[in-house]
Design a protein around this motif. Structure first.
Motif, PDB file in Angstrom:
ATOM      1  N   LEU A 212     -33.282 -14.932  90.258  1.00 55.05           N
ATOM      2  CA  LEU A 212     -32.526 -13.683  90.381  1.00 55.05           C
ATOM      3  C   LEU A 212     -33.449 -12.491  90.640  1.00 55.05           C
ATOM      4  CD1 LEU A 212     -30.096 -14.214  87.350  1.00 55.05           C
ATOM      5  CD2 LEU A 212     -29.583 -14.486  89.807  1.00 55.05           C
ATOM      6  N   GLY A 213     -32.904 -11.499  91.328  1.00 57.73           N
ATOM      7  CA  GLY A 213     -33.687 -10.299  91.612  1.00 57.73           C
ATOM      8  C   GLY A 213     -34.164  -9.612  90.352  1.00 57.73           C
ATOM      9  N   ALA A 218     -38.018  -8.738  89.827  1.00 59.66           N
ATOM     10  CA  ALA A 218     -38.562  -7.613  89.058  1.00 59.66           C
ATOM     11  C   ALA A 218     -39.941  -7.974  88.497  1.00 59.66           C
ATOM     12  CB  ALA A 218     -37.601  -7.246  87.935  1.00 59.66           C
TER      13      ALA A 218
HETATM   14  P1  ADP Z   1     -28.109  -7.256  98.647  1.00 58.03           P
HETATM   15  O1  ADP Z   1     -27.437  -6.195  97.843  1.00 58.03           O
HETATM   16  O2  ADP Z   1     -27.825  -7.123 100.073  1.00 58.03           O
HETATM   17  O3  ADP Z   1     -27.954  -8.637  98.096  1.00 58.03           O
HETATM   18  P2  ADP Z   1     -30.602  -6.742  97.371  1.00 58.03           P
HETATM   19  O4  ADP Z   1     -31.417  -5.562  97.700  1.00 58.03           O
HETATM   20  O5  ADP Z   1     -29.861  -6.746  96.072  1.00 58.03           O
HETATM   21  O6  ADP Z   1     -29.659  -6.957  98.604  1.00 58.03           O
HETATM   22  O7  ADP Z   1     -31.465  -8.085  97.414  1.00 58.03           O
HETATM   23  C1  ADP Z   1     -32.533  -8.318  98.273  1.00 58.03           C
HETATM   24  C2  ADP Z   1     -33.614  -9.081  97.533  1.00 58.03           C
HETATM   25  O8  ADP Z   1     -34.067  -8.276  96.449  1.00 58.03           O
HETATM   26  C3  ADP Z   1     -33.155 -10.394  96.907  1.00 58.03           C
HETATM   27  O9  ADP Z   1     -34.208 -11.346  96.993  1.00 58.03           O
HETATM   28  C4  ADP Z   1     -32.917 -10.013  95.456  1.00 58.03           C
HETATM   29  O10 ADP Z   1     -33.037 -11.100  94.580  1.00 58.03           O
HETATM   30  C5  ADP Z   1     -34.029  -9.005  95.245  1.00 58.03           C
HETATM   31  N1  ADP Z   1     -33.797  -8.090  94.120  1.00 58.03           N
HETATM   32  C6  ADP Z   1     -32.614  -7.623  93.654  1.00 58.03           C
HETATM   33  N2  ADP Z   1     -32.805  -6.808  92.589  1.00 58.03           N
HETATM   34  C7  ADP Z   1     -34.156  -6.752  92.381  1.00 58.03           C
HETATM   35  C8  ADP Z   1     -34.992  -6.066  91.446  1.00 58.03           C
HETATM   36  N3  ADP Z   1     -34.501  -5.301  90.498  1.00 58.03           N
HETATM   37  N4  ADP Z   1     -36.331  -6.218  91.565  1.00 58.03           N
HETATM   38  C9  ADP Z   1     -36.859  -6.991  92.528  1.00 58.03           C
HETATM   39  N5  ADP Z   1     -36.120  -7.675  93.424  1.00 58.03           N
HETATM   40  C10 ADP Z   1     -34.786  -7.557  93.368  1.00 58.03           C
END
Ligand code: ADP
Length: 484
Positions: A212-213, A218
């Motif tokens: 997960l992001g 993170a």
């Molecule tokens: P979408 O909203 O189009 O799904 P995101 O910007 O949420 O695009 O996601 C793009 C990438 O960033 C994905 O690999 C996701 O897992 C990652 N991601 C999302 N939240 C975070 C975060 N807080 N820190 C780092 N990476 C993140």
């Protein structure tokens, strides 16, 4: 599920050239957007797995990977490109299933991934430093060095293309990469890792941790031993990543999408323009950072352009990725909900055409019919916000001055195009349009592996693709020798 013929178990992460489960043992379900079923489970990597991956990358820099000459890295990249093409059918199927991309579009992405590898394989030993005239008794020169460990956080819309442009350039310059693919679509990232292993990439030069992001992503951004972050994704997460990276004073490359306009003037060749006007909006169901979601048209040809675009919309076929129609599903039901929210808020607009979803498209799929609006106020939410769905707005303008004002009137600035036969106007506008790329009488130019790409404003900063990416994925050292 096993990814064949590459033989990968997607519940594993790829660290130091080995397939290992997440330390927590947890997994996440990966959905098939064409019908809503579960495709397979993937590893739910977290901070502990990122730690392992960063340590493996660090060891690679100190070991076999760090010792290779530029041309030797180039040879490995070239071999990776060959293996990508040898596995084109497998990669096409994976990307198409996972993202919901029509097969033709997924296949084009595999070819683009191979092209990135070929381009960076050939470019890597042609990056030179400079000698700088200086004081008597000195010799001064510069050299390009890798940042060290690079973190790559990529989205779900074009996994292979974005791996190509970011991981390809980073490896070319001798960095060791840790890749966190999106939780919605990550199978080709895993397949790519296996291809790299088979191509002879040394242990730890590339590591892939799915998850997960807010967990794996993170942790990668905040990691003190990561020296550069490249991120492609939403504006909100981009801002968060930039502020997290600031804690370690680490450079970031951000590509955050856009609201890219095409400007159609009265003297444009409309037959040439039409396919680009529509395709640039509906390709990959509009889930493209450089999608052209605003079509600005001069009054003299306005009705004609709207009618031609509406006719094309009427012909668009929407259905499961495997059926290889014009438009597939969106990546997820969540994305469908977001796009439907925009459509609901645009209910009072002049909706001139809506494409049809195939009647037999599975109920659980994330289908949204392509929708074209005309006469849209440039300040309306649908003309200002990135929708990331198959939705385009057409906006009329009178003069060149008006066109520039409207085109530059959003917070974004990624791509723009000019359709006109007037050479002087082309040159004037290419200067005045606020965008990282400007196309004249085309849009997108063949994928653009060679063409520096990136934005201004909320579209982000830094440049990927082409030679420019090699500068972004390296740092410059100046050596001043006093020899008398
Ligand atoms: P979408 O909203 O189009 O799904 P995101 O910007 O949420 O695009 O996601 C793009 C990438 O960033 C994905 O690999 C996701 O897992 C990652 N991601 C999302 N939240 C975070 C975060 N807080 N820190 C780092 N990476 C993140």
């Amino acid at each position: 599920m096993t990814i064949r013929p590459l033989n990968i178990d997607p519940t594993h992460c790829f660290i130091a050239n080995e397939w290992v489960p997440a330390l927590s043992g947890q997994t996440l379900a990966l959905k098939n957007p064409s019908d809503g079923t579960t495709l397979c489970d993937i590893a739910r990597g977290n901070a502990a797995d990122i730690d392992r991956a960063v340590a493996a990358a660090d060891a690679a820099l100190e070991g076999a990977w760090g010792e290779l000459a530029a041309f030797e890295r180039g040879r490995i990249l070239h071999r990776i490109g060959e293996l990508v093409l040898e596995n084109i059918d497998e990669l096409t199927t994976l990307e198409s299933m996972d993202v919901g991309k029509p097969v033709k579009q997924a296949r084009a992405d595999v070819v683009a991934l191979a092209r990135y590898m070929e381009f960076y394989a050939g470019a890597v030993d042609k990056i030179h430093g400079a000698t700088i005239p200086f004081l008597e008794g000195y010799t001064v020169y510069t050299m390009r060095e890798p940042h060290g460990v690079t973190g790559h956080i990529i989205p779900w819309n074009y996994p292979m293309q974005i791996i190509g442009r970011s991981v390809g350039a980073a490896l070319a310059m001798g960095n060791a990469a840790v890749l966190k693919p999106a939780e919605e679509a990550c199978l080709t990232a895993l397949a790519f890792a296996e291809i790299c292993r088979q191509a002879g990439l040394p242990d730890g030069a590339l590591n892939v941790v799915s998850g997960l992001g807010a967990e794996a992503g993170a942790a990668l951004t905040a990691h003190p031993f990561v020296h550069h972050i490249s991120f492609t994704g939403s504006v909100g997460v981009g801002k968060l990543i930039q502020s997290t990276s600031a804690q370690n004073a680490v450079p970031v490359t951000l590509e955050l999408g856009g609201k890219s306009p095409q400007l159609v003037f009265d003297d444009a060749d409309l037959d040439a323009a039409l396919p680009f006007l529509v395709n640039a909006g509906i390709q990959n169901a509009g889930q493209t950072c450089s999608a052209s979601s605003r079509i600005l048209v001069q009054r003299g040809v306005y009705n004609d352009v709207v009618a031609r675009m509406a006719k094309r919309y009427g012909e668009l076929r929407v259905g499961p990725a495997g059926d290889d129609l014009d438009v597939g599903p969106l990546v997820s039901l969540r994305q469908k909900e977001i796009v439907e929210g925009f459509l609901a808020r645009g209910a009072d607009l002049n909706k001139v055409a809506v494409g049809a979803v195939a009647p037999d498209a599975p109920i659980g799929g994330a289908y949204v019919p392509p929708t074209l609006f005309a006469d849209v106020d440039p300040n309306h939410e649908l003309a200002q916000q990135e929708i990331f769905g198959p939705v385009q707005v057409v906006i009329p303008f009178d003069t060149e001055e008006d066109a520039v004002k409207i085109a530059n009137g959003t917070d974004f600035g990624l791509v723009a195009s000019i359709w006109s036969k007037d050479g002087a106007r082309q040159m004037r506008l290419a200067k005045r349009l606020r965008a990282g790329q400007v196309f004249i009488n085309n849009y997108g130019a063949g994928g653009g592996v060679e063409l520096p790409f990136g934005g201004v404003g909320l579209s982000g900063h830094g440049r990927e693709k082409g030679f420019e990416a090699l500068y972004g994925f390296s740092t410059l050292k100046t050596v001043a020798a006093h020899h008398g």
